[in-house]
Design an enzyme around this catalytic site. Structure first.
Site, PDB file in Angstrom:
ATOM      1  N   SER A  80      -0.210 -31.050 -25.853  1.00  0.00           N
ATOM      2  CA  SER A  80      -0.994 -31.331 -24.642  1.00  0.00           C
ATOM      3  C   SER A  80      -0.643 -30.484 -23.441  1.00  0.00           C
ATOM      4  CB  SER A  80      -0.868 -32.799 -24.273  1.00  0.00           C
ATOM      5  OG  SER A  80      -1.815 -33.535 -24.986  1.00  0.00           O
ATOM      6  N   LYS A  83      -3.344 -28.341 -22.167  1.00  0.00           N
ATOM      7  CA  LYS A  83      -4.431 -28.856 -21.311  1.00  0.00           C
ATOM      8  C   LYS A  83      -4.385 -28.196 -19.931  1.00  0.00           C
ATOM      9  CE  LYS A  83      -5.156 -33.265 -23.701  1.00  0.00           C
ATOM     10  NZ  LYS A  83      -4.346 -33.531 -24.845  1.00  0.00           N
ATOM     11  N   TYR A 204     -10.037 -26.693 -29.550  1.00  0.00           N
ATOM     12  CA  TYR A 204      -9.054 -27.665 -29.035  1.00  0.00           C
ATOM     13  C   TYR A 204      -7.853 -27.763 -29.977  1.00  0.00           C
ATOM     14  CZ  TYR A 204      -6.902 -32.088 -27.791  1.00  0.00           C
ATOM     15  OH  TYR A 204      -5.973 -33.042 -27.455  1.00  0.00           O
ATOM     16  N   TYR A 256       1.216 -38.755 -19.238  1.00  0.00           N
ATOM     17  CA  TYR A 256       0.648 -39.918 -19.934  1.00  0.00           C
ATOM     18  C   TYR A 256       0.724 -41.150 -19.024  1.00  0.00           C
ATOM     19  CZ  TYR A 256       1.307 -36.676 -23.841  1.00  0.00           C
ATOM     20  OH  TYR A 256       1.284 -35.576 -24.646  1.00  0.00           O
ATOM     21  N   VAL A 274       3.181 -33.969 -27.018  1.00  0.00           N
ATOM     22  CA  VAL A 274       3.912 -34.718 -28.042  1.00  0.00           C
ATOM     23  C   VAL A 274       4.740 -33.820 -28.972  1.00  0.00           C
ATOM     24  CG1 VAL A 274       2.367 -36.720 -28.026  1.00  0.00           C
ATOM     25  CG2 VAL A 274       1.928 -34.828 -29.598  1.00  0.00           C
TER      26      VAL A 274
HETATM   27  N1  GLU Z   1      -2.994 -32.498 -30.546  1.00  0.00           N
HETATM   28  C1  GLU Z   1      -2.713 -33.753 -29.980  1.00  0.00           C
HETATM   29  C2  GLU Z   1      -3.920 -34.646 -30.033  1.00  0.00           C
HETATM   30  O1  GLU Z   1      -4.950 -34.240 -29.653  1.00  0.00           O
HETATM   31  C3  GLU Z   1      -2.220 -33.594 -28.586  1.00  0.00           C
HETATM   32  C4  GLU Z   1      -1.442 -34.759 -28.252  1.00  0.00           C
HETATM   33  C5  GLU Z   1      -0.546 -34.622 -27.053  1.00  0.00           C
HETATM   34  O2  GLU Z   1       0.326 -33.764 -26.981  1.00  0.00           O
HETATM   35  O3  GLU Z   1      -0.739 -35.464 -26.173  1.00  0.00           O
HETATM   36  O4  GLU Z   1      -3.848 -35.760 -30.447  1.00  0.00           O
END
Ligand code: GLU
Length: 321
Positions: A80, A83, A204, A256, A274
């Protein structure tokens, strides 16, 4: 072609204040000691293979100095943290309105992969730091940029030409990404998705599967901290107004469901993933951390502990200024 990556990031050419050095060294030991209290992410099989006791810390100072500890060169998947890069790319290629006409800027208070409020409260995803928001944002780019374009942009922001697609993680993402598939089709059903679902999702998944290191994230953090210009090369990589937006969303939504508490306790714009990565844009420095042992929110347990110490001892909270 001119090499964009020849910035002096190897070793400590420039002295770092001894207090900063001591605090980072303490933070490294505090972080490492906490790794046993968390667990590695298992919902994507490939992530479960990480070494739970690993911990790396890298600080890149605006004066050109740096500090490195532990597993700072270990490659792991960005997850993430990408992002932030997706948002930076959307602001660059679609502009502020062209981005935020399609995604909101509100903390959701729900899990990163939640569908709840998207279905019940709003047609647009709450913000670009959660899955629905990042998927929506990447749909704005899918018809104008290729994965290779986004990879180059990621390499540039992280000052790391070693970033590649981790094929095993990508495969794992693809095979276990049903919730993200649900999100993309929900966005399509609402008529808000801006590209084709498969194409959007593929981009993505690939962006989540970039393999970075704590050092790559420190460079990303430094550029964001420095208003979008690389202080070492002088090159502008992100427009300064866009950086303000990125920092604001990192601060309010980057950790988060722990974003509020992290904001109070640490008080620097940050984004975790994560895979165990954490990027922090602290005043005068970029800090990259890697610790795959996660707390219940999905943040690296060691990275959060280390950042609490660093911020407190060095007075980095942005609202102390
Ligand atoms: N590839 C993960 C998902 O989309 C990213 C999760 C993350 O790092 O929050 O579920």
């Amino acid at each position: 072609m001119e090499n964009d990556f020849d910035r002096p990031i190897e070793k400590e050419q420039i002295a770092i204040d001894t207090k900063i050095e001591r605090v980072f060294s303490e933070a490294y030991y505090i972080g490492r000691a906490s790794t046993a209290k968390g667990t590695v992410a298992a919902y994507i099989p490939e992530l479960a293979k990480a070494d739970a006791s690993a911990f790396g810390l890298y600080m890149m100072h605006e004066n050109g100095g740096s500090l490195s500890f532990g597993d700072f060169e270990t490659r792991f998947s960005i997850q993430s943290v990408s992002k932030v890069i997706i948002l930076a790319a959307s602001l660059k290629y679609r502009g502020f309105r062209g981005t935020f006409d399609h995604v909101m800027m509100e903390p959701s208070g729900d899990a990163f992969n939640s569908i709840l409020k998207l279905d019940t409260r709003s047609n647009l995803p709450f913000n670009p730091m959660i899955n629905a928001g990042a998927i929506q944002t990447i749909s704005l780019l899918a018809d104008i940029l290729s994965f290779e374009d986004l990879l180059s942009f990621s390499r540039e922001l992280c000052c790391d030409e070693g970033i590649t697609l981790d094929e095993a993680v990508y495969k794992s993402e693809f095979e276990s990404g049903d919730r993200n598939r649900a999100i993309v089709y929900l966005l399509k059903s609402k008529g808000v998705l801006m590209s084709e679902p498969q194409k959007t999702l593929d981009l993505y998944f690939k962006m989540c599967s970039l393999s970075v290191s704590a050092r790559s994230l420190a460079s990303l953090g430094l550029i964001i901290s420095n208003g979008g210009t690389d202080p070492l090369s002088g090159k502008r990589l992100i427009d300064s107004e866009h950086v303000r937006t990125i920092k604001s969303l990192m601060f309010t939504c980057g950790m988060y469901d722990f974003s509020g508490e992290f904001g109070v306790r640490v008080g620097v714009p940050a984004k975790s993933g994560v895979g165990g990565g954490l990027v922090c844009a602290a005043p005068g420095m970029g800090i990259g951390l890697y610790g795959p042992s996660l707390d219940p929110f999905g943040n690296s347990i060691a990275a959060v502990k280390a950042m609490e110490h660093i911020s407190e001892k060095l007075g980095l909270h942005v609202f102390d200024y």
